[in-house]
Design a protein around this motif. Structure first.
Motif, PDB file in Angstrom:
ATOM      1  N   THR A  37       3.245   3.592   9.445  1.00 47.50           N
ATOM      2  CA  THR A  37       2.228   4.087   9.128  1.00 47.50           C
ATOM      3  C   THR A  37       2.231   4.400   7.248  1.00 47.50           C
ATOM      4  O   THR A  37       1.090   4.751   6.796  1.00 47.50           O
ATOM      5  N   ALA A  38       3.379   4.058   6.734  1.00 46.94           N
ATOM      6  CA  ALA A  38       3.766   4.715   5.509  1.00 46.94           C
ATOM      7  C   ALA A  38       2.771   3.933   4.597  1.00 46.94           C
ATOM      8  O   ALA A  38       1.893   4.400   3.949  1.00 46.94           O
ATOM      9  N   LEU A  39       2.821   2.538   4.393  1.00 48.27           N
ATOM     10  CA  LEU A  39       1.817   1.748   3.459  1.00 48.27           C
ATOM     11  C   LEU A  39       0.422   1.958   3.702  1.00 48.27           C
ATOM     12  O   LEU A  39      -0.388   2.161   2.748  1.00 48.27           O
ATOM     13  N   PRO A  40       0.018   1.790   4.886  1.00 50.39           N
ATOM     14  CA  PRO A  40      -1.325   2.102   5.108  1.00 50.39           C
ATOM     15  C   PRO A  40      -1.971   3.476   4.642  1.00 50.39           C
ATOM     16  O   PRO A  40      -3.038   3.665   3.991  1.00 50.39           O
ATOM     17  N   ASN A  41      -1.115   4.623   4.838  1.00 52.64           N
ATOM     18  CA  ASN A  41      -1.523   5.705   4.412  1.00 52.64           C
ATOM     19  C   ASN A  41      -1.430   5.890   2.928  1.00 52.64           C
ATOM     20  O   ASN A  41      -2.411   6.434   2.305  1.00 52.64           O
ATOM     21  N   LEU A  42      -0.524   5.351   2.438  1.00 51.81           N
ATOM     22  CA  LEU A  42      -0.734   5.198   0.864  1.00 51.81           C
ATOM     23  C   LEU A  42      -2.008   4.504   0.213  1.00 51.81           C
ATOM     24  O   LEU A  42      -2.296   5.135  -0.857  1.00 51.81           O
ATOM     25  N   VAL A  43      -2.073   3.546   0.887  1.00 48.75           N
ATOM     26  CA  VAL A  43      -3.256   2.625   0.352  1.00 48.75           C
ATOM     27  C   VAL A  43      -4.588   3.456   0.590  1.00 48.75           C
ATOM     28  O   VAL A  43      -5.285   3.172  -0.382  1.00 48.75           O
ATOM     29  N   LYS A  44      -4.877   4.073   1.605  1.00 47.92           N
ATOM     30  CA  LYS A  44      -6.146   4.835   1.939  1.00 47.92           C
ATOM     31  C   LYS A  44      -5.972   6.115   0.751  1.00 47.92           C
ATOM     32  O   LYS A  44      -6.996   6.171   0.145  1.00 47.92           O
TER      33      LYS A  44
END
Length: 213
Positions: A37-44
């Protein structure tokens, strides 16, 4: 011939105006897929806070694939072994030298493997510690003390190391910080919100620097 084709595609496929990111898959048995979930959360977070327009459908690319040239920013993480074949190393070297950016975030245990394999990518370059006044610590949010500490691990101070081409930072290795854990969904590690916010802000700095340089 392969090198010529790779360089050709690198010039036309890394679109620096494009805002695309991907997770780097590597060989060796290490868990490149950790922190899902890390990169998706950072992108958002970046799209909501620093005016990026990054595709939130995060793709995975292999180190030896020409597909990496579609993405100005690659993120790599894990806990264990990393192995780059000679083709992987050549592909990554061409990618980085032609405008790409790689962020390697040690999720605990990568450091000895990463440093050894990066010597295949850049035999004549070494990881050097990035000074606290570097632009990557202030591109979007100000971190005057450098890289924030997110998880304890061995209790050492967090370190940001880089590989440079001329004055451009082309590869960032974050160590004893574990930014990716701070980017994950809050219930994964139960980090305090202020800790997650620090991790996301530093991540936004990395993204912004990569896209602008």
């Amino acid at each position: 011939m392969r090198l010529i084709l790779t360089l050709f595609f690198s010039l036309f496929s890394i679109v620096l105006f494009s805002q695309e990111v991907a997770i780097l898959k590597y060989k060796g048995g290490g868990d490149w897929y950790s922190n899902p979930t890390a990169l998706p959360n950072l992108v958002k977070y970046c799209n909501d806070n620093i005016d990026t327009n990054i595709n939130e459908n995060i793709q995975t690319v292999e180190a030896g694939s020409i597909d990496i040239f579609q993405f100005p920013f690659l993120h790599m993480t894990g806990h264990g072994n990393v192995f780059f074949s000679e083709d992987d190393a050549e592909n990554l070297r061409n990618y980085l030298m032609s405008g790409g950016f790689l962020h390697i975030d040690d999720n605990y245990g990568m450091e000895p493997y990463v440093t050894k394999e990066l010597k295949k990518v850049f035999p004549n370059k070494s990881l050097i510690e990035i000074p606290k006044n570097h632009k990557i610590f202030s591109s979007a949010f100000n971190f005057p003390n450098g890289l924030p500490k997110i998880h304890e691990h061995d209790g050492k101070a967090p370190k940001a190391y880089g590989i440079f081409q001329d004055e451009r930072l082309i590869l960032l290795f974050t160590f004893e910080s574990d930014l990716g854990d701070g980017w994950e969904d809050s219930e994964v590690h139960n980090d305090p919100e202020e800790v997650r916010e620090k991790a996301l802000k530093m991540g936004a700095n990395i993204i912004k620097y990569a896209f602008e340089h």
